[in-house]
Write a protein that holds these residues in place. Sequence first.
Motif, short mmCIF file in Angstrom:
data_model
loop_
_atom_site.label_atom_id
_atom_site.label_comp_id
_atom_site.label_asym_id
_atom_site.label_seq_id
_atom_site.Cartn_x
_atom_site.Cartn_y
_atom_site.Cartn_z
N ALA A 6 0.84 -1.20 0.00
CA ALA A 6 0.00 0.00 0.00
C ALA A 6 0.88 1.25 0.00
CB ALA A 6 -0.94 0.00 1.20
N ALA A 7 1.92 1.26 0.82
CA ALA A 7 2.83 2.40 0.87
C ALA A 7 3.60 2.53 -0.44
CB ALA A 7 3.78 2.27 2.05
N LEU A 8 3.99 1.41 -1.01
CA LEU A 8 4.70 1.43 -2.29
C LEU A 8 3.82 2.03 -3.38
CD1 LEU A 8 7.22 0.65 -3.94
CD2 LEU A 8 6.19 -1.61 -4.25
N THR A 9 2.56 1.65 -3.40
CA THR A 9 1.63 2.18 -4.40
C THR A 9 1.39 3.68 -4.19
OG1 THR A 9 0.54 0.04 -4.59
CG2 THR A 9 -0.70 1.95 -5.34
N ALA A 10 1.05 4.07 -2.97
CA ALA A 10 0.77 5.49 -2.69
C ALA A 10 2.01 6.35 -2.93
CB ALA A 10 0.28 5.64 -1.25
N ILE A 13 2.73 6.75 -6.72
CA ILE A 13 1.81 7.70 -7.36
C ILE A 13 2.22 9.14 -7.02
CG2 ILE A 13 -0.57 8.57 -7.34
CD1 ILE A 13 -1.42 5.57 -6.98
N ARG A 14 2.52 9.41 -5.75
CA ARG A 14 2.92 10.76 -5.35
C ARG A 14 4.24 11.14 -6.00
NH1 ARG A 14 1.57 14.91 -2.29
NH2 ARG A 14 -0.17 13.86 -1.32
N MET A 15 5.19 10.22 -6.02
CA MET A 15 6.48 10.51 -6.62
C MET A 15 6.33 10.78 -8.12
SD MET A 15 10.08 8.43 -6.32
CE MET A 15 9.50 6.97 -7.17
N ALA A 16 5.55 9.96 -8.81
CA ALA A 16 5.34 10.15 -10.25
C ALA A 16 4.68 11.50 -10.54
CB ALA A 16 4.51 9.01 -10.82
N SER A 17 3.70 11.86 -9.71
CA SER A 17 3.06 13.16 -9.87
C SER A 17 4.07 14.30 -9.67
CB SER A 17 1.91 13.29 -8.87
OG SER A 17 1.33 14.58 -8.94
N GLY A 18 4.89 14.17 -8.65
CA GLY A 18 5.90 15.19 -8.39
C GLY A 18 6.89 15.32 -9.53
N VAL A 19 7.36 14.20 -10.06
CA VAL A 19 8.30 14.23 -11.18
C VAL A 19 7.63 14.87 -12.40
CG1 VAL A 19 9.58 12.77 -12.80
CG2 VAL A 19 9.72 12.32 -10.35
N HIS A 20 6.35 14.56 -12.61
CA HIS A 20 5.62 15.17 -13.73
C HIS A 20 5.59 16.69 -13.59
CE1 HIS A 20 1.68 15.30 -16.27
NE2 HIS A 20 2.74 15.52 -17.01
N PHE A 21 5.33 17.19 -12.38
CA PHE A 21 5.33 18.64 -12.15
C PHE A 21 6.72 19.25 -12.34
CE2 PHE A 21 1.14 18.15 -10.19
CZ PHE A 21 0.51 19.30 -10.66
N LEU A 22 7.76 18.49 -12.09
CA LEU A 22 9.12 19.00 -12.28
C LEU A 22 9.50 19.04 -13.76
CD1 LEU A 22 10.95 17.20 -9.36
CD2 LEU A 22 10.49 19.65 -9.58
N LEU A 60 8.45 7.66 0.98
CA LEU A 60 7.43 6.66 1.28
C LEU A 60 7.75 5.34 0.57
CD1 LEU A 60 4.77 5.94 2.69
CD2 LEU A 60 3.56 7.06 0.82
N VAL A 61 8.17 5.42 -0.69
CA VAL A 61 8.59 4.23 -1.43
C VAL A 61 9.78 3.57 -0.76
CG1 VAL A 61 9.69 3.48 -3.59
CG2 VAL A 61 7.64 4.90 -3.68
N GLN A 62 10.76 4.37 -0.39
CA GLN A 62 11.98 3.84 0.24
C GLN A 62 11.64 3.11 1.54
OE1 GLN A 62 13.24 5.44 3.22
NE2 GLN A 62 15.22 4.51 3.36
N ALA A 63 10.79 3.70 2.37
CA ALA A 63 10.40 3.06 3.62
C ALA A 63 9.62 1.77 3.35
CB ALA A 63 9.55 4.01 4.47
N ALA A 64 8.77 1.79 2.33
CA ALA A 64 7.99 0.59 1.98
C ALA A 64 8.89 -0.54 1.54
CB ALA A 64 6.99 0.93 0.88
N GLY A 110 -6.39 12.45 -1.26
CA GLY A 110 -5.04 12.33 -0.72
C GLY A 110 -5.01 12.43 0.80
N ILE A 111 -5.82 13.31 1.36
CA ILE A 111 -5.91 13.42 2.82
C ILE A 111 -6.43 12.11 3.40
CG2 ILE A 111 -7.10 14.56 4.73
CD1 ILE A 111 -7.11 17.12 2.91
N GLY A 112 -7.46 11.56 2.78
CA GLY A 112 -8.02 10.30 3.25
C GLY A 112 -7.01 9.17 3.22
N VAL A 113 -6.26 9.07 2.14
CA VAL A 113 -5.23 8.03 2.03
C VAL A 113 -4.15 8.26 3.08
CG1 VAL A 113 -3.39 7.11 0.54
CG2 VAL A 113 -5.66 7.53 -0.40
#
Length: 123
Positions: A6-10, A13-22, A60-64, A110-113
């Motif tokens: 679950a942490a790997l997935t979340a 997704i957040r990391m991919a979104s961040g890279v997209h914004f960069l 989050l991915v690294q910790a997962a 995102g807050i809920g997750v």
Amino acid sequence: MGIDKAALTAGSIRMASGVHFLISPEQANRLWGDKEPPVPTARLLLRSMGYRDALIGGLLVQAALRGRDTRGWFLASGGADAADLLGGWSTHHQMSKSQRFVGLGGAMVGIGVGVWGATRKRR
């Protein structure tokens, strides 16, 4: 401990979104509901959001992957979305219906997750 899927997935997704914004803040901004090209100061803020999301997602991915406790990173992720919701709420009357749905709705999901992940029992 094994991989926290679950942490790997979340986190992914957040990391991919961040890279997209960069990489392409204009394209990412369109994906989140804005049809107009952002002004230079908005591009700066979009990239800042990208750094934040790439960092939180990556950690989050690294910790997962290492089997570490991910609850703190879920909380950071939810907190980032809470800040986005709070900031967006003050301008929601200026947003189009699609911007409100995608931007503010995405922040609420995102807050809920984040809260769900932060309050789960440690594996």
